[in-house]
Every structure is written in structure tokens, then in C-alpha cells.
Design a protein around this motif. Structure first.
Motif, mmCIF file in Angstrom:
data_model
loop_
_atom_site.group_PDB
_atom_site.id
_atom_site.type_symbol
_atom_site.label_atom_id
_atom_site.label_comp_id
_atom_site.label_asym_id
_atom_site.label_seq_id
_atom_site.Cartn_x
_atom_site.Cartn_y
_atom_site.Cartn_z
ATOM 1 N N LEU A 31 -70.359 -74.153 27.415
ATOM 2 C CA LEU A 31 -69.830 -74.841 28.589
ATOM 3 C C LEU A 31 -70.911 -74.969 29.658
ATOM 4 O O LEU A 31 -71.583 -74.004 30.013
ATOM 5 C CB LEU A 31 -68.627 -74.084 29.144
ATOM 6 N N THR A 32 -71.080 -76.176 30.183
ATOM 7 C CA THR A 32 -72.002 -76.448 31.275
ATOM 8 C C THR A 32 -71.258 -77.224 32.362
ATOM 9 O O THR A 32 -70.100 -77.616 32.181
ATOM 10 C CB THR A 32 -73.204 -77.286 30.805
ATOM 11 N N ILE A 33 -71.932 -77.460 33.461
ATOM 12 C CA ILE A 33 -71.317 -78.268 34.518
ATOM 13 C C ILE A 33 -70.895 -79.622 33.969
ATOM 14 O O ILE A 33 -69.794 -80.124 34.252
ATOM 15 C CB ILE A 33 -72.279 -78.436 35.709
ATOM 16 N N GLU A 34 -71.738 -80.214 33.145
ATOM 17 C CA GLU A 34 -71.469 -81.556 32.628
ATOM 18 C C GLU A 34 -70.341 -81.570 31.595
ATOM 19 O O GLU A 34 -69.623 -82.568 31.473
ATOM 20 C CB GLU A 34 -72.727 -82.150 32.020
ATOM 21 N N THR A 35 -70.187 -80.491 30.830
ATOM 22 C CA THR A 35 -69.212 -80.487 29.730
ATOM 23 C C THR A 35 -67.956 -79.689 30.041
ATOM 24 O O THR A 35 -67.091 -79.538 29.171
ATOM 25 C CB THR A 35 -69.844 -79.915 28.447
ATOM 26 N N ALA A 36 -67.819 -79.181 31.248
ATOM 27 C CA ALA A 36 -66.728 -78.246 31.566
ATOM 28 C C ALA A 36 -65.352 -78.793 31.200
ATOM 29 O O ALA A 36 -64.491 -78.056 30.699
ATOM 30 C CB ALA A 36 -66.770 -77.883 33.044
ATOM 31 N N HIS A 37 -65.136 -80.100 31.421
ATOM 32 C CA HIS A 37 -63.810 -80.676 31.154
ATOM 33 C C HIS A 37 -63.413 -80.582 29.684
ATOM 34 O O HIS A 37 -62.223 -80.591 29.356
ATOM 35 C CB HIS A 37 -63.781 -82.148 31.589
ATOM 36 N N PHE B 230 -63.512 -78.089 27.836
ATOM 37 C CA PHE B 230 -63.013 -76.749 27.532
ATOM 38 C C PHE B 230 -61.717 -76.423 28.279
ATOM 39 O O PHE B 230 -61.162 -75.343 28.114
ATOM 40 C CB PHE B 230 -64.077 -75.704 27.886
ATOM 41 N N VAL B 231 -61.264 -77.349 29.110
ATOM 42 C CA VAL B 231 -60.094 -77.103 29.960
ATOM 43 C C VAL B 231 -58.836 -77.653 29.300
ATOM 44 O O VAL B 231 -58.740 -78.856 29.036
ATOM 45 C CB VAL B 231 -60.296 -77.752 31.339
ATOM 46 N N TRP B 232 -57.880 -76.770 29.032
ATOM 47 C CA TRP B 232 -56.592 -77.210 28.486
ATOM 48 C C TRP B 232 -55.757 -77.872 29.563
ATOM 49 O O TRP B 232 -55.123 -78.900 29.343
ATOM 50 C CB TRP B 232 -55.839 -76.016 27.890
#
Length: 238
Positions: free
Chosen positions: A109-115, A117-119
């Protein structure tokens, strides 16, 4: 909770439709399948986290622009469940916060990919005894009251972590704080990346995003209401 025990459901109008494992579906990139007709029951807390992380919004000039701390998942309760405020810990503060529910292992998970990982997002009331912080800077005593993490009433999987989500705190119908997520000093993405950079979270874990502008003292006997993007979380106190 149904007569047959706990079931995972989606909310449809005033009813509940049973669904399959939402985390397995999230990992597969699909919606969970319905499993039968609508049923009746009472909403429990919308997830059972193994880890509950709180975000301390420390602001400009601090050695770290954002820090995190841990709260016992055993303090999690559902909307409508009464909380007894501790009399031996000074004043009690209610904090209206956005709670991000993790959908899968946060490795990568990074700032760019955070979404990715969010349910979804839900409401949380991070009840606190701030007077104890002078004796316990690690937040254990100030945050560990029984039932001090009301969560729910459900998880909204359609909300974006980038949206400007309204946040409101009321007690006995009186609005005591009102703001939105874009006023948070650090974005939800930045907070998630910070936490994931230190520890791996998994399905059902919760990150509470802080309440620098959405907290207020509450007194025993008041009914506290946290509203996050239309989700209404109610906690009677005694």
C-alpha cells in the motif's frame, strides 16, 4: 444478529439481505453474492477488527506530520449500544471520526494505491478521557474505557477516500462540532500509507482518521450522535 446467529448482510431499504464473505469478494474484485431472501435482525458492529489504529493529527512543526497509536478492538461496540463513561478518569470527550475498513493485506500500500486496499468507510466515535494523557502519553488509559469505540452502523463501500466527507458530532440533539474530511491536516491516503509503512493490516482492520475539528466534551446521560457522510452512529451514555 439474527435468531440463528450473526450473518453478514447488505442493507436494502429497511431490510437486510444475507451475502457471502465480503473480504473474499473484495480480494477477487467482485461484489459479494446474495445468499437468500431478506431477513430481520439487529445490526452488530459492522466488522470485527484484529487491529484498531488511531491517527494523531500532529500538525505543522511536529517532528512527524502524522503519528498513530493502537486501541483495543475489544472496545468496539455497535450503534445504539450504551457506553458507561468512566468517573475516575476526568472529563470525557466524544470524537466524530471517519473509520476506514481495510479489505485485504496492506503489503504494497502506498499513497497512490491506498484506495485499492479499502473495503469501505464507516463512522466511529473515539470516546476518550483526555485528562489521563498527562499521566499516560501512550493513550492506553485515555482510550481504553469499556465500549469506548462505537462503530457503524454499517460500512459504505461506495464512498471514496478522496471525497470531502461531512463529519458532525451532536449530543442530545445539539450540534457540538461540524467539519469535513478535507479539513484533516493529513489526507486519508497519507494516513493509510503511514500506518501500512510500519505494520501490515488485514481484512476487517480499522484505521480511525482523527478528529482535530470534530470533538467535544460529553456528560453522562447524554446521547451522542456521530454522522459521517450520512451514516448515523448513536451512543447513549450513562
Amino acid at each position: 444478529m439474527t435468531a440463528e446467529g450473526p450473518r453478514t448482510v447488505r442493507v436494502e431499504g429497511a431490510g437486510f439481505v444475507p451475502i457471502g464473505d465480503p473480504y473474499a469478494a473484495f480480494a477477487a474484485g467482485v461484489d459479494p453474492a446474495d445468499e437468500g431472501a431478506a431477513i430481520t435482525g439487529v445490526l452488530l458492529a459492522p466488522c470485527e477488527p484484529t487491529v484498531v489504529v488511531g491517527i494523531a493529527q500532529n500538525g505543522p512543526g511536529h517532528a512527524s506530520p502524522v503519528q498513530a497509536w493502537l486501541k483495543s478492538p475489544r472496545t468496539v461496540t455497535a450503534s445504539g449500544v450504551p457506553a458507561r463513561l468512566r468517573r475516575d478518569a476526568g472529563a470525557t470527550v466524544a470524537e466524530a471520526e471517519i473509520a476506514v475498513v481495510i479489505g485485504r493485506d496492506t503489503t504494497g500500500l502506498t499513497i497512490e494505491t491506498a484506495h485499492e486496499f479499502v473495503w469501505g468507510i464507516t463512522a466511529v466515535n473515539d470516546l476518550s478521557s483526555p485528562d489521563r494523557a498527562a499521566f499516560d502519553p501512550r493513550n492506553f488509559e485515555s482510550k481504553s474505557g469499556e465500549g469506548y469505540t462505537p462503530l457503524g452502523p454499517w460500512v459504505d463501500t461506495a464512498l471514496s477516500i478522496d471525497g470531502d466527507l461531512p463529519m458532525r458530532l451532536s449530543a442530545d440533539g445539539e450540534v457540538r462540532a461540524e467539519t469535513s474530511s478535507h479539513r484533516l491536516p493529513m489526507t486519508l491516503r497519507e494516513c493509510l500509507a503511514y500506518v501500512a509503512g510500519w505494520t501490515t493490516l488485514g481484512p476487517g482492520d480499522v484505521v480511525m482518521m482523527g478528529a482535530p475539528f470534530s470533538q467535544a466534551p460529553v456528560r453522562p446521560g447524554e446521547t451522542v450522535e456521530v454522522v459521517i457522510a450520512g451514516m448515523r452512529l448513536t451512543t447513549p451514555t450513562s
